[in-house]
Design a protein around this motif. Structure first.
Motif, PDB file in Angstrom:
ATOM      1  N   ARG A  21     -10.949  12.486   6.455  1.00 57.11           N
ATOM      2  CA  ARG A  21      -9.603  12.276   6.976  1.00 57.11           C
ATOM      3  C   ARG A  21      -8.594  13.109   6.190  1.00 57.11           C
ATOM      4  O   ARG A  21      -8.872  13.544   5.066  1.00 57.11           O
ATOM      5  CB  ARG A  21      -9.234  10.793   6.869  1.00 57.11           C
ATOM      6  CG  ARG A  21     -10.160   9.869   7.648  1.00 57.11           C
ATOM      7  CD  ARG A  21      -9.824   8.410   7.376  1.00 57.11           C
ATOM      8  NE  ARG A  21      -9.996   8.059   5.978  1.00 57.11           N
ATOM      9  CZ  ARG A  21      -9.586   6.926   5.434  1.00 57.11           C
ATOM     10  NH1 ARG A  21      -8.969   6.027   6.188  1.00 57.11           N
ATOM     11  NH2 ARG A  21      -9.787   6.669   4.156  1.00 57.11           N
ATOM     12  N   THR A  31      -0.298  11.908  10.022  1.00 57.14           N
ATOM     13  CA  THR A  31      -0.712  12.130   8.640  1.00 57.14           C
ATOM     14  C   THR A  31      -0.912  13.621   8.397  1.00 57.14           C
ATOM     15  O   THR A  31      -1.712  14.261   9.062  1.00 57.14           O
ATOM     16  CB  THR A  31      -2.022  11.387   8.337  1.00 57.14           C
ATOM     17  OG1 THR A  31      -1.835   9.991   8.562  1.00 57.14           O
ATOM     18  CG2 THR A  31      -2.451  11.602   6.893  1.00 57.14           C
ATOM     19  N   ARG A  43      -3.031  11.774   2.030  1.00 58.78           N
ATOM     20  CA  ARG A  43      -1.581  11.609   1.965  1.00 58.78           C
ATOM     21  C   ARG A  43      -0.972  12.207   0.708  1.00 58.78           C
ATOM     22  O   ARG A  43       0.254  12.377   0.615  1.00 58.78           O
ATOM     23  CB  ARG A  43      -1.223  10.132   2.054  1.00 58.78           C
ATOM     24  CG  ARG A  43      -1.852   9.250   0.990  1.00 58.78           C
ATOM     25  CD  ARG A  43      -1.510   7.779   1.201  1.00 58.78           C
ATOM     26  NE  ARG A  43      -2.333   6.888   0.393  1.00 58.78           N
ATOM     27  CZ  ARG A  43      -2.075   6.563  -0.854  1.00 58.78           C
ATOM     28  NH1 ARG A  43      -0.989   7.048  -1.450  1.00 58.78           N
ATOM     29  NH2 ARG A  43      -2.867   5.738  -1.514  1.00 58.78           N
ATOM     30  N   PRO A  68      -4.559   7.337  10.404  1.00 57.21           N
ATOM     31  CA  PRO A  68      -3.158   6.959  10.624  1.00 57.21           C
ATOM     32  C   PRO A  68      -2.391   8.051  11.351  1.00 57.21           C
ATOM     33  O   PRO A  68      -2.627   9.245  11.149  1.00 57.21           O
ATOM     34  CB  PRO A  68      -2.626   6.761   9.197  1.00 57.21           C
ATOM     35  CG  PRO A  68      -3.845   6.457   8.377  1.00 57.21           C
ATOM     36  CD  PRO A  68      -4.962   7.247   8.994  1.00 57.21           C
ATOM     37  N   ARG A 123      -8.698   1.685   3.578  1.00 59.89           N
ATOM     38  CA  ARG A 123      -9.906   1.366   4.334  1.00 59.89           C
ATOM     39  C   ARG A 123     -11.155   1.772   3.544  1.00 59.89           C
ATOM     40  O   ARG A 123     -11.222   2.880   2.994  1.00 59.89           O
ATOM     41  CB  ARG A 123      -9.883   2.100   5.672  1.00 59.89           C
ATOM     42  CG  ARG A 123     -11.142   1.909   6.517  1.00 59.89           C
ATOM     43  CD  ARG A 123     -11.122   2.881   7.689  1.00 59.89           C
ATOM     44  NE  ARG A 123      -9.918   2.730   8.488  1.00 59.89           N
ATOM     45  CZ  ARG A 123      -9.826   1.908   9.517  1.00 59.89           C
ATOM     46  NH1 ARG A 123     -10.862   1.163   9.860  1.00 59.89           N
ATOM     47  NH2 ARG A 123      -8.706   1.817  10.194  1.00 59.89           N
ATOM     48  N   ASP A 125      -5.279   5.594   3.602  1.00 57.85           N
ATOM     49  CA  ASP A 125      -5.121   4.142   3.550  1.00 57.85           C
ATOM     50  C   ASP A 125      -6.204   3.574   2.659  1.00 57.85           C
ATOM     51  O   ASP A 125      -6.976   4.309   2.045  1.00 57.85           O
ATOM     52  CB  ASP A 125      -5.159   3.518   4.960  1.00 57.85           C
ATOM     53  CG  ASP A 125      -6.427   3.881   5.717  1.00 57.85           C
ATOM     54  OD1 ASP A 125      -7.517   3.936   5.098  1.00 57.85           O
ATOM     55  OD2 ASP A 125      -6.355   4.124   6.943  1.00 57.85           O
TER      56      ASP A 125
END
Length: 332
Positions: free
Chosen positions: A129, A234, A132, A231, A314, A312
């Motif tokens: 992913r 992002t 951030r 998300p 997760r 996140d």
């Protein structure tokens, strides 16, 4: 009086350490390794049947993957209190990559430091992913650099915006060249569409649903869209690290894999997400340009790694691994 043999580790402890080494990452989760366990040693062999000939014609990914497994075994043995030394390429067999011999003594001070990485083995995931935050604390970056250097591997951080732009261009160039390479598309299909009960390959649950938001096009996007939620909006702020070696032979690639193994575990222990990237390294032209235009080094790049904060909290699903019994070689 104790004998050298009496000081050897219990077989069950050794088997547990080898089973732990199977958690190491590998290209397309192909797990291209075989192991032989003896009373005084563990041997690591490359599995030629699990090489990706169209993606990885020069065996770089293959050997880097095996090196990561060797480093993971080292950490697991040290955490079990098993003193050992690693003999790399001990014979004339190109696929016999290493023999790990038990010393019958406690781990060295350096090995005891590496043992602190053991809890990260089961926690580490390849997180595809967007991240951030790509910030890496100074002390963490120093630890990553020092651990790689122990294997003769240089760690570079790609932070300059112009270099980062070149990196994205090279990723897209490599993707185009690989798509045109005969057999590559079929090979990718094989490893991303495994049988439901297979214990290898890349699962859809480990691949993001897409690339929402302004994520840099192409950087790290390799597999068909999966089912892992991302998300909204992002931006990928990952820091890109590169591993390079002075030489570009089989031992150098194995060493790069060992450095990769401890770098990933060190980053995981520091709470960072990681994702190895190899596509740019899989074409001669883009790999050469990576060294000259991005890293500005005379060394040979062996792998890239995205590092940063996950989007996140997760907990990502664990990717299945083959059973120990399925990767053991029998006999002397």
């Amino acid at each position: 009086m104790s004998t050298g043999r009496a000081a050897l580790p219990h077989p069950d402890t050794v088997r547990h350490a080898v089973a732990t080494a199977l958690e190491a990452p590998s290209v397309h989760n192909a797990q291209p390794w075989r192991w032989r366990i003896g009373p005084d040693r563990v041997e690591l062999h490359a599995d030629p049947d699990r090489r990706l000939p169209f993606t990885d014609p020069d065996r770089r990914d293959h050997l880097v993957s095996c090196g990561a497994a060797l480093a993971t075994l080292h950490v697991a043995l040290a955490a079990s209190g098993i003193g050992h030394r690693v003999e790399r390429y001990p014979g004339g067999d190109r696929d016999h990559l290493a023999t790990v011999r038990f010393t019958g003594r406690p781990p060295t001070a350096a090995d005891r430091t590496d043992a602190l990485l053991a809890p990260a083995i089961r926690r580490r995931r390849t997180d595809r992913r967007p991240y951030r935050d790509g910030g890496i604390a100074d002390h963490t970056r120093a630890a990553l650099t020092a651990r790689a250097a122990r294997y003769g591997v240089t760690l570079h951080a790609v932070t300059d915006p112009v270099a980062r732009h070149h990196l994205v261009e090279l990723e897209l160039d490599a993707a185009r060249e690989l798509r045109a390479r005969p057999g590559h598309a079929a090979e990718l299909l094989v490893w991303t569409h495994r049988y439901a009960d297979s214990r290898d390959g890349v699962r859809t649950g480990s691949v993001p649903v897409g690339t929402p938001g302004p994520r840099e096009a192409g950087l790290g996007v390799r597999f068909p869209a999966g089912s892992l939620p991302v998300p909204a909006s992002t931006t990928d702020l990952a820091t890109i690290l590169a591993l390079s070696t002075p030489a570009d032979d089989d031992p150098a690639r194995l060493a790069a894999g060992e450095a990769l193994g401890v770098v990933l575990l060190t980053a995981t222990r520091a709470g960072l997400a990681t994702c190895p990237l190899s596509r740019i390294l899989e074409t001669v032209r883009t790999r050469s340009a990576l060294a000259a235009r991005v890293l500005r080094t005379a060394e040979h790049p062996q792998l890239l790694v995205r590092v940063g904060r996950a989007p996140d909290d997760r907990e990502l699903p664990a990717t299945p691994r083959r059973r120990l019994r399925d990767v053991l070689l029998r006999g002397d």
